[in-house]
Write an enzyme that holds these catalytic residues in place. Structure first.
Site, PDB file in Angstrom:
ATOM      1  N   ASP A 186      57.936  38.267  23.217  1.00 16.11           N
ATOM      2  CA  ASP A 186      58.535  39.238  23.866  1.00 16.11           C
ATOM      3  C   ASP A 186      58.753  37.771  25.000  1.00 16.11           C
ATOM      4  O   ASP A 186      57.944  37.452  25.397  1.00 16.11           O
ATOM      5  CB  ASP A 186      58.441  39.821  23.930  1.00 16.11           C
ATOM      6  CG  ASP A 186      59.569  41.129  25.089  1.00 16.11           C
ATOM      7  OD1 ASP A 186      59.645  41.851  24.147  1.00 16.11           O
ATOM      8  OD2 ASP A 186      60.052  40.540  25.991  1.00 16.11           O
TER       9      ASP A 186
ATOM     10  N   VAL B 140      68.060  46.831  23.589  1.00 14.58           N
ATOM     11  CA  VAL B 140      68.381  45.653  22.078  1.00 14.58           C
ATOM     12  C   VAL B 140      68.913  47.087  21.036  1.00 14.58           C
ATOM     13  O   VAL B 140      67.175  47.584  20.403  1.00 14.58           O
ATOM     14  CB  VAL B 140      67.503  44.647  21.961  1.00 14.58           C
ATOM     15  CG1 VAL B 140      67.517  44.374  21.065  1.00 14.58           C
ATOM     16  CG2 VAL B 140      66.725  44.094  22.929  1.00 14.58           C
TER      17      VAL B 140
ATOM     18  N   HIS C 298      57.693  46.986  19.639  1.00 15.98           N
ATOM     19  CA  HIS C 298      56.260  46.363  20.778  1.00 15.98           C
ATOM     20  C   HIS C 298      54.683  46.310  19.802  1.00 15.98           C
ATOM     21  O   HIS C 298      54.046  47.428  19.516  1.00 15.98           O
ATOM     22  CB  HIS C 298      56.604  46.419  22.222  1.00 15.98           C
ATOM     23  CG  HIS C 298      57.413  46.770  22.625  1.00 15.98           C
ATOM     24  ND1 HIS C 298      58.215  45.983  23.454  1.00 15.98           N
ATOM     25  CD2 HIS C 298      58.960  47.445  21.662  1.00 15.98           C
ATOM     26  CE1 HIS C 298      59.754  46.165  24.021  1.00 15.98           C
ATOM     27  NE2 HIS C 298      59.922  47.085  23.480  1.00 15.98           N
TER      28      HIS C 298
ATOM     29  N   ASN D 233      61.039  51.811  21.433  1.00 13.20           N
ATOM     30  CA  ASN D 233      61.896  52.606  22.750  1.00 13.20           C
ATOM     31  C   ASN D 233      63.311  53.010  21.808  1.00 13.20           C
ATOM     32  O   ASN D 233      63.535  52.231  21.098  1.00 13.20           O
ATOM     33  CB  ASN D 233      62.187  51.579  23.064  1.00 13.20           C
ATOM     34  CG  ASN D 233      60.894  51.539  24.334  1.00 13.20           C
ATOM     35  OD1 ASN D 233      59.752  52.710  24.988  1.00 13.20           O
ATOM     36  ND2 ASN D 233      60.871  50.305  25.271  1.00 13.20           N
TER      37      ASN D 233
ATOM     38  N   HIS E 137      63.226  47.938  16.362  1.00 16.77           N
ATOM     39  CA  HIS E 137      61.748  46.642  16.736  1.00 16.77           C
ATOM     40  C   HIS E 137      60.304  47.538  17.105  1.00 16.77           C
ATOM     41  O   HIS E 137      60.611  48.644  17.622  1.00 16.77           O
ATOM     42  CB  HIS E 137      62.242  45.545  17.946  1.00 16.77           C
ATOM     43  CG  HIS E 137      62.295  46.117  19.232  1.00 16.77           C
ATOM     44  ND1 HIS E 137      63.737  46.765  19.591  1.00 16.77           N
ATOM     45  CD2 HIS E 137      62.155  46.456  20.522  1.00 16.77           C
ATOM     46  CE1 HIS E 137      63.877  47.424  20.439  1.00 16.77           C
ATOM     47  NE2 HIS E 137      62.669  46.921  21.334  1.00 16.77           N
TER      48      HIS E 137
HETATM   49  P1  5GP Z   1      63.431  47.689  24.466  1.00 13.14           P
HETATM   50  O1  5GP Z   1      63.889  47.933  25.817  1.00 13.14           O
HETATM   51  O2  5GP Z   1      64.796  47.757  23.457  1.00 13.14           O
HETATM   52  O3  5GP Z   1      62.296  48.547  23.856  1.00 13.14           O
HETATM   53  O4  5GP Z   1      62.769  46.785  24.084  1.00 13.14           O
HETATM   54  C1  5GP Z   1      63.632  45.117  23.706  1.00 13.14           C
HETATM   55  C2  5GP Z   1      62.543  44.170  24.397  1.00 13.14           C
HETATM   56  O5  5GP Z   1      63.433  42.709  23.390  1.00 13.14           O
HETATM   57  C3  5GP Z   1      62.317  43.777  25.843  1.00 13.14           C
HETATM   58  O6  5GP Z   1      60.944  44.426  25.865  1.00 13.14           O
HETATM   59  C4  5GP Z   1      62.665  41.718  26.121  1.00 13.14           C
HETATM   60  O7  5GP Z   1      62.253  41.942  26.734  1.00 13.14           O
HETATM   61  C5  5GP Z   1      63.520  41.540  24.564  1.00 13.14           C
HETATM   62  N1  5GP Z   1      63.951  40.932  24.905  1.00 13.14           N
HETATM   63  C6  5GP Z   1      65.376  40.727  25.132  1.00 13.14           C
HETATM   64  N2  5GP Z   1      66.221  39.477  24.932  1.00 13.14           N
HETATM   65  C7  5GP Z   1      64.994  38.849  24.653  1.00 13.14           C
HETATM   66  C8  5GP Z   1      65.224  37.095  23.741  1.00 13.14           C
HETATM   67  O8  5GP Z   1      66.377  36.804  23.798  1.00 13.14           O
HETATM   68  N3  5GP Z   1      64.134  36.980  23.161  1.00 13.14           N
HETATM   69  C9  5GP Z   1      62.884  37.813  22.764  1.00 13.14           C
HETATM   70  N4  5GP Z   1      61.862  36.414  22.420  1.00 13.14           N
HETATM   71  N5  5GP Z   1      62.974  38.452  23.828  1.00 13.14           N
HETATM   72  C10 5GP Z   1      63.648  39.109  23.943  1.00 13.14           C
END
Ligand code: 5GP
Length: 120
Positions: free
Chosen positions: A32, A99, A105, A90, A103
């Site tokens: 991340d 996103v 984490h 999430n 996915h």
């Molecule tokens: P969500 O909030 O959808 O569960 O998690 C999305 C995660 O994607 C966040 O922890 C954020 O830091 C990570 N993220 C967003 N954009 C990028 C990116 O361009 N590269 C990487 N490696 N992680 C990303």
């Protein structure tokens, strides 16, 4: 509706860089870029599923099984087994999914505290 231009789809296609820690034909894992713990890995199926709900409702049992077995393999590869790790997915707006590509984490590397953020 799955948006093929979401950031994880672009990482899977190699259009934007990511620090990969695991890859096979159907699963990719990478660091991340805004980590919430010393170890913070994102694991994605390469196929286009918007969310956990979409993935578990429409993917095959074989695909789902391989995905979650691989999450375990990656956690072991990271050396996170002994001290423990947390899995988070999430699903949708109330959970704060940002996103829209399913996915998981993997969080580890220090004591992570309580499992849920406090409601305001
Ligand atoms: P969500 O909030 O959808 O569960 O998690 C999305 C995660 O994607 C966040 O922890 C954020 O830091 C990570 N993220 C967003 N954009 C990028 C990116 O361009 N590269 C990487 N490696 N992680 C990303």
């Amino acid at each position: 509706m799955y948006d093929t231009n979401n950031v994880f789809a672009r990482i899977i296609r190699g259009e934007i860089p990511a620090a990969k820690v695991y890859e096979d034909d159907s699963v990719l894992a990478f660091k991340d870029n805004t980590p919430s713990a010393p170890i913070h890995i994102i694991v994605v199926p390469k196929a286009g599923y918007t969310s956990f709900e979409h993935f578990t409702r429409t993917a095959s049992a074989e695909e789902i099984g391989h995905f979650f077995k691989t999450v375990g393999t990656i956690a072991k590869q990271l050396g996170a087994e002994e001290n423990g790790f947390r899995l988070v997915t999430n699903n949708g707006p109330d959970a704060g999914q940002t996103v829209m590509h399913f996915h998981v984490h993997i969080l580890a590397g220090e004591p992570l505290g309580g499992v849920l953020g406090r409601r305001t």
